[in-house]
Scaffold this motif. Structure first.
Motif, mmCIF file in Angstrom:
data_model
loop_
_atom_site.group_PDB
_atom_site.id
_atom_site.type_symbol
_atom_site.label_atom_id
_atom_site.label_comp_id
_atom_site.label_asym_id
_atom_site.label_seq_id
_atom_site.Cartn_x
_atom_site.Cartn_y
_atom_site.Cartn_z
ATOM 1 N N LEU A 28 -5.818 38.601 -22.427
ATOM 2 C CA LEU A 28 -6.017 39.891 -21.762
ATOM 3 C C LEU A 28 -5.611 39.820 -20.295
ATOM 4 C CD1 LEU A 28 -9.399 40.930 -23.384
ATOM 5 C CD2 LEU A 28 -7.138 41.857 -23.834
ATOM 6 N N ALA A 29 -5.939 38.715 -19.639
ATOM 7 C CA ALA A 29 -5.565 38.577 -18.229
ATOM 8 C C ALA A 29 -4.053 38.529 -18.064
ATOM 9 C CB ALA A 29 -6.201 37.330 -17.638
ATOM 10 N N SER A 30 -3.358 37.848 -18.968
ATOM 11 C CA SER A 30 -1.898 37.769 -18.829
ATOM 12 C C SER A 30 -1.238 39.108 -19.141
ATOM 13 C CB SER A 30 -1.322 36.657 -19.699
ATOM 14 O OG SER A 30 -1.528 36.914 -21.059
ATOM 15 N N HIS A 31 -1.831 39.900 -20.036
ATOM 16 C CA HIS A 31 -1.324 41.264 -20.251
ATOM 17 C C HIS A 31 -1.380 42.036 -18.937
ATOM 18 C CE1 HIS A 31 -0.447 42.013 -24.473
ATOM 19 N NE2 HIS A 31 -1.508 41.318 -24.821
ATOM 20 N N LEU A 32 -2.503 41.929 -18.252
ATOM 21 C CA LEU A 32 -2.683 42.651 -16.992
ATOM 22 C C LEU A 32 -1.763 42.113 -15.898
ATOM 23 C CD1 LEU A 32 -6.524 42.819 -17.248
ATOM 24 C CD2 LEU A 32 -5.026 44.812 -17.166
ATOM 25 N N LEU A 33 -1.622 40.798 -15.810
ATOM 26 C CA LEU A 33 -0.741 40.201 -14.802
ATOM 27 C C LEU A 33 0.713 40.584 -15.040
ATOM 28 C CD1 LEU A 33 -2.288 36.645 -14.499
ATOM 29 C CD2 LEU A 33 -2.282 38.421 -12.759
ATOM 30 N N ASN A 34 1.123 40.612 -16.296
ATOM 31 C CA ASN A 34 2.503 40.982 -16.619
ATOM 32 C C ASN A 34 2.807 42.431 -16.271
ATOM 33 O OD1 ASN A 34 3.001 38.450 -17.606
ATOM 34 N ND2 ASN A 34 2.696 39.011 -19.744
ATOM 35 N N ARG A 35 1.769 43.249 -16.220
ATOM 36 C CA ARG A 35 1.967 44.664 -15.922
ATOM 37 C C ARG A 35 1.653 45.011 -14.474
ATOM 38 N NH1 ARG A 35 0.967 44.054 -21.234
ATOM 39 N NH2 ARG A 35 2.105 45.434 -22.630
ATOM 40 N N ALA A 37 -0.993 43.856 -12.216
ATOM 41 C CA ALA A 37 -2.295 43.744 -11.557
ATOM 42 C C ALA A 37 -2.369 42.409 -10.811
ATOM 43 C CB ALA A 37 -3.414 43.821 -12.591
ATOM 44 N N ASN A 38 -3.131 42.362 -9.722
ATOM 45 C CA ASN A 38 -3.267 41.077 -9.030
ATOM 46 C C ASN A 38 -4.272 40.199 -9.772
ATOM 47 O OD1 ASN A 38 -5.805 41.956 -8.265
ATOM 48 N ND2 ASN A 38 -5.192 42.441 -6.184
ATOM 49 N N ALA A 39 -4.309 38.911 -9.431
ATOM 50 C CA ALA A 39 -5.058 37.926 -10.216
ATOM 51 C C ALA A 39 -6.554 38.198 -10.244
ATOM 52 C CB ALA A 39 -4.783 36.526 -9.687
ATOM 53 N N SER A 40 -7.148 38.568 -9.113
ATOM 54 C CA SER A 40 -8.602 38.783 -9.103
ATOM 55 C C SER A 40 -8.988 40.020 -9.905
ATOM 56 C CB SER A 40 -9.116 38.893 -7.670
ATOM 57 O OG SER A 40 -8.564 40.014 -7.027
ATOM 58 N N ASP A 41 -8.216 41.100 -9.764
ATOM 59 C CA ASP A 41 -8.504 42.300 -10.550
ATOM 60 C C ASP A 41 -8.238 42.063 -12.035
ATOM 61 O OD1 ASP A 41 -9.219 43.640 -8.293
ATOM 62 O OD2 ASP A 41 -7.332 44.745 -8.073
ATOM 63 N N ALA A 42 -7.213 41.292 -12.341
ATOM 64 C CA ALA A 42 -6.882 41.008 -13.740
ATOM 65 C C ALA A 42 -8.020 40.261 -14.418
ATOM 66 C CB ALA A 42 -5.587 40.216 -13.830
#
Length: 115
Positions: A28-35, A37-42
């Protein structure tokens, strides 16, 4: 091999890699990072989406990971277990997610507009 063929082959390899990565399930975090989002929010949003997955009964596939949202693990560190979700599962969780904080509301809105 001439320079033109080398360049063409490099372009085809990059395109193949991008298409293959798009089809693969991600955490889920990598989905957000790829789109974007920054690391802390992801990592914050990913935690909320994980709890949403439990309530909805969405199960991803179990896997191992060498890289986290905070960065790569040390070379000799053992791989950590993770759960990977497809794009469809990710967007199912994202539509059910109802954040309260303004920055998470903005992230959710940007991701849903990109669909």
């Amino acid at each position: 091999m001439n320079a033109k063929a080398r360049t063409a082959r490099r372009i085809v390899q990059q395109r193949t890699r991008a298409n293959r990565d798009a089809r693969r399930p991600h955490t889920l975090a990598s989905h957000l990072l790829n789109r974007g989002a920054n690391a802390s929010d992801a990592s914050c949003v990913a935690g909320a989406l994980r709890s949403k997955a439990k309530t909805l009964g969405v199960t991803g596939s179990r896997s191992l990971v060498c890289k986290t949202s905070a960065g790569k693990l040390p070379k000799r560190a053992p791989k950590r277990p993770c759960i990977r979700y497809t794009d469809r599962q990710f967007f199912t969780l994202l539509t059910a997610y109802n954040p309260r904080a303004a920055r998470f509301v903005a992230i959710r809105a940007n991701l849903l507009l990109a669909v």
